[in-house]
Design a protein around this motif. Structure first.
Motif, PDB file in Angstrom:
ATOM      1  N   ASP A  36       0.838  -1.119   0.417  1.00 22.85           N
ATOM      2  CA  ASP A  36       0.194  -0.098   0.242  1.00 22.85           C
ATOM      3  C   ASP A  36       0.826   1.236  -0.112  1.00 22.85           C
ATOM      4  OD1 ASP A  36       0.670   0.171   3.144  1.00 22.85           O
ATOM      5  OD2 ASP A  36      -1.387  -0.358   3.647  1.00 22.85           O
ATOM      6  N   ARG A  37       2.030   1.762   0.672  1.00 25.35           N
ATOM      7  CA  ARG A  37       3.111   2.181   0.536  1.00 25.35           C
ATOM      8  C   ARG A  37       4.149   2.738  -1.155  1.00 25.35           C
ATOM      9  NH1 ARG A  37       5.961   2.091   6.121  1.00 25.35           N
ATOM     10  NH2 ARG A  37       3.102   2.699   7.692  1.00 25.35           N
ATOM     11  N   VAL A  38       3.837   1.516  -1.659  1.00 20.73           N
ATOM     12  CA  VAL A  38       4.762   1.660  -3.090  1.00 20.73           C
ATOM     13  C   VAL A  38       3.699   2.490  -3.910  1.00 20.73           C
ATOM     14  CG1 VAL A  38       5.310   0.026  -5.180  1.00 20.73           C
ATOM     15  CG2 VAL A  38       5.447  -1.121  -2.714  1.00 20.73           C
ATOM     16  N   ARG A  39       4.991   2.869  -4.625  1.00 19.15           N
ATOM     17  CA  ARG A  39       4.350   4.208  -5.387  1.00 19.15           C
ATOM     18  C   ARG A  39       4.980   3.457  -7.162  1.00 19.15           C
ATOM     19  NH1 ARG A  39       0.468   4.170  -2.759  1.00 19.15           N
ATOM     20  NH2 ARG A  39       0.121   5.737  -1.317  1.00 19.15           N
ATOM     21  N   THR A  40       4.255   3.010  -8.030  1.00 15.49           N
ATOM     22  CA  THR A  40       5.296   2.442  -9.870  1.00 15.49           C
ATOM     23  C   THR A  40       3.527   2.580 -10.692  1.00 15.49           C
ATOM     24  OG1 THR A  40       5.760   0.529 -10.289  1.00 15.49           O
ATOM     25  CG2 THR A  40       4.171   0.669  -8.582  1.00 15.49           C
ATOM     26  N   ASP A  41       3.780   2.083 -11.805  1.00 13.97           N
ATOM     27  CA  ASP A  41       3.475   2.238 -12.592  1.00 13.97           C
ATOM     28  C   ASP A  41       4.087   0.361 -13.504  1.00 13.97           C
ATOM     29  OD1 ASP A  41       1.786   4.176 -13.002  1.00 13.97           O
ATOM     30  OD2 ASP A  41       2.885   6.019 -13.346  1.00 13.97           O
ATOM     31  N   VAL A  42       4.477  -0.142 -13.089  1.00 12.76           N
ATOM     32  CA  VAL A  42       4.744  -0.978 -13.579  1.00 12.76           C
ATOM     33  C   VAL A  42       4.476  -2.518 -11.992  1.00 12.76           C
ATOM     34  CG1 VAL A  42       6.322  -0.734 -14.938  1.00 12.76           C
ATOM     35  CG2 VAL A  42       7.467  -1.478 -12.415  1.00 12.76           C
ATOM     36  N   PRO A  43       4.110  -3.889 -13.076  1.00 15.05           N
ATOM     37  CA  PRO A  43       3.821  -4.349 -11.785  1.00 15.05           C
ATOM     38  C   PRO A  43       4.441  -4.723 -11.060  1.00 15.05           C
ATOM     39  CG  PRO A  43       3.518  -5.613 -14.174  1.00 15.05           C
ATOM     40  CD  PRO A  43       4.359  -4.336 -14.721  1.00 15.05           C
ATOM     41  N   MET A  44       3.927  -5.240  -9.357  1.00 18.67           N
ATOM     42  CA  MET A  44       4.702  -4.618  -8.240  1.00 18.67           C
ATOM     43  C   MET A  44       5.590  -6.602  -7.847  1.00 18.67           C
ATOM     44  SD  MET A  44       2.475  -2.462  -5.851  1.00 18.67           S
ATOM     45  CE  MET A  44       1.615  -3.974  -5.683  1.00 18.67           C
ATOM     46  N   THR A  45       6.350  -6.512  -7.472  1.00 25.24           N
ATOM     47  CA  THR A  45       7.519  -7.322  -7.088  1.00 25.24           C
ATOM     48  C   THR A  45       7.815  -7.490  -6.013  1.00 25.24           C
ATOM     49  OG1 THR A  45       9.697  -6.858  -7.279  1.00 25.24           O
ATOM     50  CG2 THR A  45       9.059  -7.373  -9.296  1.00 25.24           C
ATOM     51  N   GLU A  46       7.655  -9.363  -5.660  1.00 17.80           N
ATOM     52  CA  GLU A  46       7.540  -9.233  -3.684  1.00 17.80           C
ATOM     53  C   GLU A  46       8.941  -8.210  -3.030  1.00 17.80           C
ATOM     54  OE1 GLU A  46       6.211 -13.160  -6.017  1.00 17.80           O
ATOM     55  OE2 GLU A  46       7.551 -11.503  -6.501  1.00 17.80           O
ATOM     56  N   SER A  47      10.330  -8.020  -4.290  1.00 20.70           N
ATOM     57  CA  SER A  47      11.126  -7.094  -3.524  1.00 20.70           C
ATOM     58  C   SER A  47      10.666  -5.568  -3.257  1.00 20.70           C
ATOM     59  CB  SER A  47      12.114  -6.971  -4.539  1.00 20.70           C
ATOM     60  OG  SER A  47      12.390  -6.889  -5.596  1.00 20.70           O
ATOM     61  N   LEU A  48       9.556  -5.146  -3.784  1.00 17.85           N
ATOM     62  CA  LEU A  48       9.024  -3.952  -3.314  1.00 17.85           C
ATOM     63  C   LEU A  48       9.078  -3.621  -1.423  1.00 17.85           C
ATOM     64  CD1 LEU A  48       7.493  -2.639  -6.657  1.00 17.85           C
ATOM     65  CD2 LEU A  48      10.098  -2.230  -5.802  1.00 17.85           C
ATOM     66  N   VAL A  49       8.444  -4.962  -1.342  1.00 16.49           N
ATOM     67  CA  VAL A  49       8.614  -4.676   0.478  1.00 16.49           C
ATOM     68  C   VAL A  49       9.325  -4.962   1.137  1.00 16.49           C
ATOM     69  CG1 VAL A  49       6.996  -5.712   2.285  1.00 16.49           C
ATOM     70  CG2 VAL A  49       5.857  -5.031  -0.321  1.00 16.49           C
ATOM     71  N   PRO A  50      10.344  -3.720   1.769  1.00 17.42           N
ATOM     72  CA  PRO A  50      11.760  -4.165   2.743  1.00 17.42           C
ATOM     73  C   PRO A  50      11.004  -5.086   3.495  1.00 17.42           C
ATOM     74  CG  PRO A  50      10.766  -1.711   2.643  1.00 17.42           C
ATOM     75  CD  PRO A  50       9.603  -2.649   1.841  1.00 17.42           C
ATOM     76  N   ALA A  51      12.125  -5.628   4.204  1.00 13.42           N
ATOM     77  CA  ALA A  51      12.418  -6.022   6.056  1.00 13.42           C
ATOM     78  C   ALA A  51      11.338  -5.120   6.597  1.00 13.42           C
ATOM     79  CB  ALA A  51      12.458  -6.578   6.515  1.00 13.42           C
ATOM     80  N   SER A  52      10.350  -5.043   6.991  1.00 10.96           N
ATOM     81  CA  SER A  52       9.575  -3.782   8.162  1.00 10.96           C
ATOM     82  C   SER A  52       9.636  -3.586   9.830  1.00 10.96           C
ATOM     83  CB  SER A  52       8.284  -4.203   8.377  1.00 10.96           C
ATOM     84  OG  SER A  52       7.074  -3.219   8.566  1.00 10.96           O
TER      85      SER A  52
END
Length: 287
Positions: free
Chosen positions: A100-116
């Motif tokens: 929900d915090r990712v801002r992109t215009d391409v399909p989201m890969t798993e790596s876009l969520v860093p360790a929280s």
């Protein structure tokens, strides 16, 4: 015979997962609070996962080859599960909302969520707080499991559609469009990824019996916007552009999942056009 524990699994696609695992010949145990009986041929344990002592007492000395956790929403719940459950592999049902915090215009890969970073001090037991921080709760829960010693996989599930949806989000569209009312949308509704209730049950059962680790996205091909959803219900739906309080599934950000990792691991997804109208009709029948 592989022994599987399913936490939750009492309604919607969760019950379908349990039935698929049972039918595949696995030794399945369901643990929930007891409001719904387990399917025939499945062992049933009753406990509240938030009650650590009660959970430990219900499980006793049992151990499992795999745990499928359908109902983990907070890092507190994840930490209790890590301390109490004995298993060789842990699979958690997560959500597209971790992006929900990712801002992109391409399909989201798993790596876009860093360790929280994990914060156990937040009011995770407050229902309003949890609802407002659903994605964050799931991110932190993932982080707790990932930091453990047990091999861990997180299934990031797209928005689930089908006649059994208890959230009422697709029913919102069906009822409004069928009545000739407007669907409230953003000025430029963006696409997101969806999956049918039957297919996510298939995927979770498959993921439980595999041995991969790490996050994996799960969703059908063919992203949809709020306009697409309404168009699957009627030829000429009516819309109203709003700045806030838009209909569910009207997004002001691009939220499409990249599912290539799941495909590479061996699962073939359907396309939304294969089942969307069926899902709409099932909602009508369930009304």
């Amino acid at each position: 015979m592989k022994k599987v524990l399913v936490l939750g699994g009492s309604r919607y696609f969760g019950r379908g997962v349990v039935e698929r695992l049972r039918d595949a010949g696995l030794d399945v145990t369901v643990l929930n609070r007891g409001s719904t009986p387990a399917p025939t041929g499945v062992a049933h344990l009753i406990a509240d996962r938030d009650d650590e002592a009660g959970l430990a007492a219900a499980l006793g000395s049992r151990s499992f080859d795999v745990v499928l956790d359908q109902v983990c929403y907070t890092p507190v719940q994840a930490a209790i599960a890590r301390r109490v459950l004995r298993t060789k592999r842990y699979v958690m049902t997560s959500t597209i909302e971790v992006y929900d915090r990712v801002r992109t215009d391409v399909p989201m890969t798993e790596s876009l969520v860093p360790a929280s970073p994990v914060d156990f001090g937040l009011p995770w037991h407050d229902e309003d707080f949890l609802e407002q921080n659903y994605g964050e709760g799931k991110r932190q829960a993932e982080a707790v499991f990932a930091a453990g010693d047990v091999p861990f996989a997180s299934v990031r599930v797209a928005h689930v559609l089908g006649g059994g949806d208890f959230t009422g989000r697709l029913r919102h569209y069906v009822e409004r469009v069928d009545a000739g009312d407007t669907v409230d949308i953003h000025a430029n509704p963006r696409p997101s990824t969806f999956i049918h209730e039957r297919e996510i049950a298939d995927f979770l059962a498959w993921a439980t019996t595999e041995d991969f680790t790490g996050a994996v996205n799960a969703g059908s091909h063919g992203a949809l916007t709020a306009v697409d959803l309404a168009a699957a219900i009627a030829i000429e739906p009516r819309f109203r552009v709003v700045e806030r309080d838009a209909s569910p599934f009207s997004f002001d950000r691009y939220a499409v999942l990249d599912t290539s990792r799941a495909t590479d691991l061996g699962f073939s997804f359907s396309t939304t056009t294969d089942w969307l109208r069926e899902a709409v009709e099932n909602v009508r029948k369930a009304a």
